[in-house]
Design a protein around this motif. Structure first.
Motif, PDB file in Angstrom:
ATOM      1  N   ASP A 189      -0.005   2.876   3.934  1.00  0.00           N
ATOM      2  CA  ASP A 189       0.232   3.913   2.921  1.00  0.00           C
ATOM      3  C   ASP A 189       0.491   3.292   1.549  1.00  0.00           C
ATOM      4  N   VAL A 190       1.220   2.176   1.523  1.00  0.00           N
ATOM      5  CA  VAL A 190       1.488   1.485   0.251  1.00  0.00           C
ATOM      6  C   VAL A 190       0.182   1.003  -0.370  1.00  0.00           C
ATOM      7  N   LYS A 191      -0.686   0.426   0.469  1.00  0.00           N
ATOM      8  CA  LYS A 191      -1.976  -0.068  -0.019  1.00  0.00           C
ATOM      9  C   LYS A 191      -2.873   1.080  -0.477  1.00  0.00           C
ATOM     10  N   ALA A 192      -2.796   2.204   0.231  1.00  0.00           N
ATOM     11  CA  ALA A 192      -3.600   3.371  -0.140  1.00  0.00           C
ATOM     12  C   ALA A 192      -3.172   3.894  -1.514  1.00  0.00           C
ATOM     13  N   LYS A 193      -1.857   3.913  -1.765  1.00  0.00           N
ATOM     14  CA  LYS A 193      -1.359   4.355  -3.071  1.00  0.00           C
ATOM     15  C   LYS A 193      -1.807   3.397  -4.171  1.00  0.00           C
ATOM     16  N   GLU A 194      -1.780   2.100  -3.847  1.00  0.00           N
ATOM     17  CA  GLU A 194      -2.227   1.096  -4.814  1.00  0.00           C
ATOM     18  C   GLU A 194      -3.706   1.285  -5.128  1.00  0.00           C
ATOM     19  N   ALA A 200      -5.468   4.076  -4.828  1.00  0.00           N
ATOM     20  CA  ALA A 200      -5.639   5.314  -5.583  1.00  0.00           C
ATOM     21  C   ALA A 200      -5.290   5.113  -7.053  1.00  0.00           C
ATOM     22  N   LYS A 201      -4.235   4.348  -7.298  1.00  0.00           N
ATOM     23  CA  LYS A 201      -3.810   4.083  -8.679  1.00  0.00           C
ATOM     24  C   LYS A 201      -4.865   3.257  -9.418  1.00  0.00           C
ATOM     25  N   ARG A 202      -5.407   2.236  -8.737  1.00  0.00           N
ATOM     26  CA  ARG A 202      -6.435   1.403  -9.370  1.00  0.00           C
ATOM     27  C   ARG A 202      -7.681   2.212  -9.694  1.00  0.00           C
TER      28      ARG A 202
END
Length: 464
Positions: free
Chosen positions: A445-450, A452-454
């Motif tokens: 989930d942390v990587k997915a948020k990262e 999405a932000k990128r």
């Protein structure tokens, strides 16, 4: 033409820098690759760059790869897998998936199911030369695959090198790369010279452990032949790895430091771990690794990656890296009779390459339905439709009129005791991996948020 030249130049630069692995030049090259990569791949490259900065054992692995192995073999591997397969091919695959279609990263082909040895539990002895795929059909498959953007092919069997015309195929398609799984007993000086000259072949040699374990399943004297083959491959600088069938009898041994250190000393670059699967006639669950052993495999794999100069693939426990099951989506298998199967362990098909094109087979109703259900489970440590989510394979069999690609393949779907035992096994795996998945899900989930932000930042910059 320009794309080909660009690819070859980049391969040459990366190869040269890799020979000095650990210095700033290689890190700079990885940083340069980020500029031409998808946002998803940029995150992966950031991870690789961090490993290099931390002087991770993988840095030593890369240096060994480029200094101790034949240059032609390694550069062709880089060009076909990294550039053609992963970077260029991803656009084709993404576009296909958006249209509900599939284009595998790698296509598995069994030109023959014949073998020169007889291992316990194997059905290769049931096949004859008349069951082989004709050379002309193999040629057609590779030509169609190339048009679809597939540059990386896995060749299995039976024993692939029982086919004397195999090198003619590799030579004719020298722009493609071939990943060959072999029992290692037919590797001679002549074979090594051909492999080195072509440079587009990576071998995976089957082992069950040390001499006792290997000879017990494969026959007396096989281990000694395999060791001799490894020595020959080292002599010619040919890259190779090992393939291990993991059972509840050898699991601790094949994940031990002793075994890994031995393979590294013998020159193996990769270890592929595959679970013993009860997918043959009269399924036998007695050799399957237990749920608890599968969890130990996961823990030991993490330790090996952290401390050893070798690349390992745990076919089940690595499922979170690829989003669960990849059958029919990222890979598919064509058996020696031409039947196109979504997975090497799924012995069912609704299309034959003798009657249809690759594209038609990849996009059959069965393949599309299977892809629509992936991942089969919210817990990506439970990827398989056969032993982790057996209801999927049963539903597919009920919904589609499928051809069983070998005698007894549907025993796993008809034998009530076997089905009951698999259900019990699946429940056990689910219980054992429940807590581990909760921890892994947080990381994902942390990587997915990262990610999405990128993507949002990139979109914003593009508008400006």
């Amino acid at each position: 033409m320009f794309k080909t030249i660009k690819r070859k130049v980049l391969t040459k630069i990366i190869y040269s820098a890799s020979r000095k692995a650990g210095n700033k030049s290689l890190i700079n090259i990885m940083s340069g690759l980020k500029r031409i990569s998808r946002i998803e791949d940029k995150i992966k490259l950031d991870f690789i760059i961090k490993l290099m900065k931390d002087n991770h054992p993988m840095v030593g692995f890369i240096k060994k790869l480029t200094t101790q192995r034949d240059k032609k073999s390694i550069t062709k591997f880089m060009e076909n897998l990294i550039f053609k397969g992963l970077l260029e091919g991803v656009k084709i695959r993404d576009a296909a998936l958006k249209n509900g279609e599939g284009v595998p990263v790698s296509l598995l082909i069994s030109p023959s199911m014949r073998c020169n040895i007889s291992c316990k539990g194997c059905y290769a002895h049931e096949y004859s030369k008349s069951d082989d795929l004709p050379f002309e059909l193999l040629d057609k498959i590779l030509n169609e695959g190339r048009e679809l953007g597939i540059a990386f092919y896995t060749i299995l069997g039976g024993e692939p090198f029982i086919r004397k015309d195999l090198f003619d195929l590799f030579k004719k398609h020298k722009d493609l790369y071939f990943h060959v799984y072999t029992n290692g007993t037919l590797i001679t000086e002549e074979v090594c010279k051909k492999i080195k000259k072509l440079g587009n072949i990576l071998l995976e040699i089957s082992v069950e452990g040390f001499e006792k374990e290997t000879d017990e399943r494969r026959g007396k004297g096989i281990y000694a032949k395999v060791m001799k083959s490894m020595d020959l491959l080292n002599k010619y600088g040919i890259p190779f790895g090992c393939s291990v069938c993991v059972t509840n009898k050898n699991v601790d041994l094949v994940f031990s430091n002793e075994f890994i250190d031995f393979l590294i000393a013998k020159g193996a670059l990769i270890v592929w771990y595959f679970l013993y699967m009860p997918v043959h006639a009269k399924p036998d669950l007695s050799l399957m690794p237990t749920p608890e052993q599968r969890k130990r495999m996961l823990d030991r794999g993490k330790d090996i990656r952290k401390n050893k100069e070798i690349f390992i693939v745990d076919f089940w426990n690595d499922a979170p890296f690829v989003g669960g099951c990849i059958a029919g989506k990222h890979y598919a298998h064509i058996n020696s009779e031409g039947w196109v199967e979504p997975c090497i362990f799924t012995h069912f098909s609704d299309g034959n390459i003798k009657d249809k094109s690759l594209k038609e087979c990849f996009n059959s109703p069965y393949f599309k339905a299977l892809r629509s259900k992936q991942p089969y489970n919210d817990n990506l440590y439970l990827p398989c439709q056969w032993i982790d989510n057996p209801e999927v394979s049963r539903d597919m069999h009920k919904e589609f009129k499928l051809h069983a690609t070998h005698k007894g393949a549907d025993d796993i779907l008809k034998d009530e005791k076997v089905m009951k035992d698999i259900d019990k096994y699946a429940k056990g795996v689910s219980d054992v991996f429940s807590e581990e998945w909760k921890k892994r899900k947080v990381e994902i989930d942390v990587k997915a948020k990262e990610l999405a932000k990128r993507k949002a930042d990139a979109k914003s910059k593009k508008k400006k």
